[in-house]
Enzyme design. Structure first.
Site, short mmCIF file in Angstrom:
data_model
loop_
_atom_site.label_atom_id
_atom_site.label_comp_id
_atom_site.label_asym_id
_atom_site.label_seq_id
_atom_site.Cartn_x
_atom_site.Cartn_y
_atom_site.Cartn_z
N CYS A 226 9.95 -4.64 6.59
CA CYS A 226 9.49 -4.33 5.23
C CYS A 226 9.58 -2.81 5.00
CB CYS A 226 8.05 -4.81 5.05
SG CYS A 226 7.45 -4.53 3.36
N CYS B 287 0.67 -21.48 1.43
CA CYS B 287 0.89 -20.10 0.98
C CYS B 287 2.06 -19.50 1.74
CB CYS B 287 -0.33 -19.24 1.27
SG CYS B 287 -1.85 -19.87 0.57
N CYS C 28 1.20 -21.32 -3.27
CA CYS C 28 0.86 -19.91 -3.43
C CYS C 28 1.98 -19.12 -2.78
CB CYS C 28 -0.47 -19.62 -2.73
SG CYS C 28 -0.91 -17.86 -2.74
N ARG D 213 -12.48 -16.21 0.03
CA ARG D 213 -11.86 -16.71 1.27
C ARG D 213 -12.21 -15.83 2.46
NH1 ARG D 213 -6.29 -17.35 0.29
NH2 ARG D 213 -6.88 -19.32 -0.65
N CYS E 70 -4.73 -14.58 -6.84
CA CYS E 70 -5.42 -14.48 -5.55
C CYS E 70 -5.36 -13.01 -5.16
CB CYS E 70 -4.72 -15.36 -4.51
SG CYS E 70 -5.36 -15.15 -2.84
N CYS F 294 -0.12 -2.98 8.81
CA CYS F 294 0.75 -4.17 8.84
C CYS F 294 1.78 -4.16 9.96
CB CYS F 294 1.44 -4.32 7.49
SG CYS F 294 2.37 -5.86 7.38
N CYS G 90 2.39 0.15 4.71
CA CYS G 90 0.97 -0.24 4.81
C CYS G 90 0.48 -0.03 6.25
CB CYS G 90 0.80 -1.70 4.39
SG CYS G 90 1.61 -2.06 2.82
N1 SAM Z 1 4.38 -7.99 1.28
C1 SAM Z 1 3.47 -8.60 0.42
C2 SAM Z 1 2.35 -7.70 0.00
O1 SAM Z 1 2.00 -6.80 0.74
O2 SAM Z 1 1.83 -7.90 -1.07
C3 SAM Z 1 2.90 -9.89 0.95
C4 SAM Z 1 2.53 -10.05 2.40
S1 SAM Z 1 1.21 -9.03 3.00
C5 SAM Z 1 1.29 -9.30 4.72
C6 SAM Z 1 -0.26 -9.87 2.43
C7 SAM Z 1 -1.60 -9.26 2.74
O3 SAM Z 1 -1.97 -9.51 4.09
C8 SAM Z 1 -1.77 -7.77 2.62
O4 SAM Z 1 -1.96 -7.37 1.31
C9 SAM Z 1 -3.02 -7.50 3.44
O5 SAM Z 1 -4.17 -7.57 2.63
C10 SAM Z 1 -3.02 -8.65 4.45
N2 SAM Z 1 -2.77 -8.15 5.82
C11 SAM Z 1 -1.60 -7.71 6.31
N3 SAM Z 1 -1.73 -7.32 7.60
C12 SAM Z 1 -3.04 -7.49 7.92
C13 SAM Z 1 -3.79 -7.25 9.10
N4 SAM Z 1 -3.24 -6.73 10.19
N5 SAM Z 1 -5.10 -7.57 9.09
C14 SAM Z 1 -5.67 -8.10 7.98
N6 SAM Z 1 -5.01 -8.33 6.85
C15 SAM Z 1 -3.70 -8.03 6.80
FE1 SF4 Z 2 5.23 -5.01 3.64
FE2 SF4 Z 2 3.19 -5.62 5.22
FE3 SF4 Z 2 2.84 -3.90 3.24
FE4 SF4 Z 2 3.24 -6.52 2.68
S1 SF4 Z 2 1.50 -5.64 3.76
S2 SF4 Z 2 4.19 -4.74 1.69
S3 SF4 Z 2 4.65 -7.06 4.37
S4 SF4 Z 2 4.19 -3.60 5.03
#
Ligand code: SAM
Ligand code: SF4
Ligand code: DTB
Length: 328
Positions: free
Chosen positions: A56, A100, A131, A263, A191, A63, A60
């Site tokens: 990606c 989802c 979702c 949730r 959501c 992530c 973040c």
């Molecule tokens: N890429 C898209 C986005 O960021 O909107 C969708 C997938 S992203 C993995 C979805 C959500 O998962 C993120 O917004 C975050 O809130 C949650 N998330 C991701 N990594 C996480 C982690 N290590 N622990 C807890 N929540 C996490």
């Molecule tokens: Fe990409 Fe992870 Fe951020 Fe979603 S949460 S935008 S998958 S880096």
């Protein structure tokens, strides 16, 4: 069941006052709101599938899937339709009512959206709610997803506006709000929630909930995640959130957004049954069910069945519409 009036004008001081209540008083208030709006023993059950994993472009800090962090995660291209349908069927057989699908994109291309739309229609044909979480969406893309019959779009605000820049630099808090508005305008259910344990201050948690509760309409679903620390991500060593502060956040979310599903989301593998029980008591009424979240582990289905049994909880699905192996 009577319902509680919905407010969209919560002040930070009011929210901080809720956080400041004694634990018992806060949980009593949250339980009262919960019981006025929901069956207190019913939990909505969703299953997650990562349909496109890793690489990606976003950064973040929490992530595993960001190309900028060395997490050792194997990248996977967009899954095929039959693979997705098989996973959805398995989730349905286990008693899940919503499927989802998550993709590690900054935003979907129109071509990839075509493929996701095929997946949404196939999952709907199984009789499940759908979702997806695909990153940022334009108004046009949101309208296409709505026409395809998508039920929910997940797009988290994650944390407060003030702390956001310390977690993510490749997009802004307002970008997130814009996508939520597009989704809402297209008539898709929203959501949206956040993550605790990013190193944020208590004020940031209150501000996140204020932002969600003061949207023109409350998100129908509010996931509260506890950070799953992933080695190689900048936030791997972030200060953990105190477990009772996590429960308080669930309770405050329940009070601010009385008719939303709250949730108890990522992080359950690190929580004991007692902490999860407190979260349900505080008004959580939805979970992710199944061994995997997107790239990290979730409790075993068996363990969750036992937890539901111990607490006398049942899933939202009609007992007749799920298999014998389903969540009770
Ligand atoms: N890429 C898209 C986005 O960021 O909107 C969708 C997938 S992203 C993995 C979805 C959500 O998962 C993120 O917004 C975050 O809130 C949650 N998330 C991701 N990594 C996480 C982690 N290590 N622990 C807890 N929540 C996490
Ligand atoms: Fe990409 Fe992870 Fe951020 Fe979603 S949460 S935008 S998958 S880096
Ligand atoms: C949400 O709030 N949590 C889910 C879902 N929405 C997409 C994702 C949790 C991801 C946890 C880390 C992982 O498994 O990669």
């Amino acid at each position: 069941m009577s319902t509680t009036a919905l407010r969209h004008d919560w002040t930070l001081a009011e929210i901080q006052a809720l956080y400041g209540l004694s634990f018992n008083d806060l949980l009593f208030q949250a339980q009262t709101v919960h019981r006025a709006n929901f069956d207190p023993n019913e939990v909505q059950v969703s299953t997650l599938l990562s349909i496109k994993t890793g690489a990606c472009p976003e950064d973040c800090g929490y992530c595993s899937q960001s190309a900028r962090h060395q997490t050792g995660l194997e990248r996977e291209k967009l899954m095929s339709l039959p693979e997705v349908v098989a996973a959805a069927q398995a989730a349905k057989d286990q008693g899940s009512t919503r499927f989802c699908m998550g993709a590690a994109w900054r935003n979907p291309t129109d071509k990839s959206l075509d493929k996701v739309i095929d997946m949404i229609q196939a999952v709907r044909d199984l009789g499940m709610e759908t979702c997806v979480t695909l990153g940022m969406l334009s108004a046009e893309q949101s309208a296409r997803l709505s026409e395809a019959g998508l039920d929910y779009y997940n797009h988290n605000l994650d944390t407060s506006r003030e702390f956001y820049g310390q977690v993510i630099s490749t997009r802004t808090f307002d970008d997130r709000l814009d996508t939520l508005q597009h989704v809402r305008d297209a008539g898709i259910k929203v959501c949206s929630g956040g993550i605790l344990g990013l190193g944020e201050q208590p004020r940031d948690r209150a501000r996140l909930l204020q932002e969600l509760a003061n949207l023109p309409e409350h998100p129908e679903s509010v996931p509260i995640n506890q950070l799953v620390p992933v080695a190689g991500t900048p936030l791997y060593d972030a200060d953990q959130v105190d477990s009772l502060d996590f429960v308080r956040t669930i309770a405050v979310a329940r009070i601010l957004m009385p008719q939303s599903y709250v949730r108890l989301s990522a992080g359950r593998t690190e929580m004991g049954d007692e902490m999860q029980a407190l979260c349900f008591m505080a008004g959580a009424n939805s979970i992710f069910y199944g061994e995997r979240l997107l790239t990290t582990d979730n409790p075993e289905a068996d363990q969750d069945r036992q937890l539901f049994d111990r607490l006398g909880l049942h899933s939202q699905a009609e007992p007749t519409s799920v298999s014998a192996a389903a969540v009770t």
